[in-house]
Design a protein around this motif. Structure first.
Motif, PDB file in Angstrom:
ATOM      1  N   ASP A  29       0.780  -1.720  -0.122  1.00  0.00           N
ATOM      2  CA  ASP A  29      -0.456  -0.092   0.559  1.00  0.00           C
ATOM      3  C   ASP A  29       0.818   0.870  -0.029  1.00  0.00           C
ATOM      4  N   GLY A  34       0.914   1.362  -8.271  1.00  0.00           N
ATOM      5  CA  GLY A  34      -0.094   1.371  -8.225  1.00  0.00           C
ATOM      6  C   GLY A  34      -1.333   0.620  -9.238  1.00  0.00           C
ATOM      7  N   GLU A  35      -0.228   0.639 -10.536  1.00  0.00           N
ATOM      8  CA  GLU A  35      -0.953   0.009 -11.895  1.00  0.00           C
ATOM      9  C   GLU A  35      -0.996  -1.658 -11.089  1.00  0.00           C
ATOM     10  N   LYS A  39      -4.823   0.284  -7.065  1.00  0.00           N
ATOM     11  CA  LYS A  39      -5.592   0.983  -6.368  1.00  0.00           C
ATOM     12  C   LYS A  39      -4.026   2.222  -5.707  1.00  0.00           C
ATOM     13  N   LYS A  40      -4.349   3.470  -5.396  1.00  0.00           N
ATOM     14  CA  LYS A  40      -3.810   4.379  -5.508  1.00  0.00           C
ATOM     15  C   LYS A  40      -3.095   3.783  -3.820  1.00  0.00           C
ATOM     16  N   ILE A  41      -1.270   4.404  -4.564  1.00  0.00           N
ATOM     17  CA  ILE A  41      -0.603   3.774  -3.242  1.00  0.00           C
ATOM     18  C   ILE A  41      -0.674   4.931  -2.142  1.00  0.00           C
ATOM     19  N   GLY A  43      -3.137   4.987   0.501  1.00  0.00           N
ATOM     20  CA  GLY A  43      -4.636   5.384   0.976  1.00  0.00           C
ATOM     21  C   GLY A  43      -3.903   4.889   2.748  1.00  0.00           C
ATOM     22  N   GLY A  78      -3.399  15.026   0.012  1.00  0.00           N
ATOM     23  CA  GLY A  78      -2.468  13.412  -0.653  1.00  0.00           C
ATOM     24  C   GLY A  78      -1.131  13.912  -0.128  1.00  0.00           C
ATOM     25  N   ASP A  79      -0.105  13.825  -2.039  1.00  0.00           N
ATOM     26  CA  ASP A  79       0.135  13.335  -2.060  1.00  0.00           C
ATOM     27  C   ASP A  79       1.717  13.677  -1.638  1.00  0.00           C
TER      28      ASP A  79
END
Length: 138
Positions: A29, A34-35, A39-41, A43, A78-79
């Motif tokens: 996670d 992510g691919e 899911k979005k890394i 979370g 987020g990022d």
């Protein structure tokens, strides 16, 4: 009927494989692709989940680094948060710690199943499942 010692080995197998699986799940996670993960890394980082990675970082961090980690935990966006926390994990060696622990628990699981005195072909399905769990990238 399995004897007590064999029951313990099966229990040890399941427990150690389960712990290895969970740490790897937390690891993917945060550090997975992510691919492949689907899911979005990050979370878990955004949600401040008490994963092995975060708990270990909180235990290892000192001074400025601990203050920065605690500051980041109060953020929700987020990022920036994800990348900064990942960098702290890497700086503290938490990423490597997790990799070592995943291997350690996996090896304990394999050792337990290998010590059960039954024919090797009867262990094959569990060993195959274990390998799939260990090798997964999602």
């Amino acid at each position: 009927k399995a004897g007590t010692s064999n029951q313990k080995l099966v229990y040890d197998f399941g427990l150690n494989l389960g712990i290895s699986f969970q740490i790897k799940d937390d690891y993917l996670d945060t550090f997975g692709d992510g691919e492949k993960v689907g899911k979005k890394i990050g979370g878990d980082i955004l949600q401040n989940k008490k994963t092995y990675l975060l708990i270990t970082a909180l235990n290892k961090a000192k001074g400025v680094q601990l203050n920065e980690l605690l500051r980041l935990l109060s953020k929700t966006e987020g990022d920036e948060k994800i990348n900064a926390v990942k960098n702290i994990f890497e700086d503290l060696g938490v990423k490597t710690d997790a990799e070592v622990l995943i291997d350690s628990y996996f090896n304990k699981a394999i050792d337990a199943i290998s010590r059960i005195p039954i024919q090797p072909q009867k262990k094959h399905p569990l060993l195959s499942l274990s390998k799939m769990i260990y090798d997964r990238e999602f």
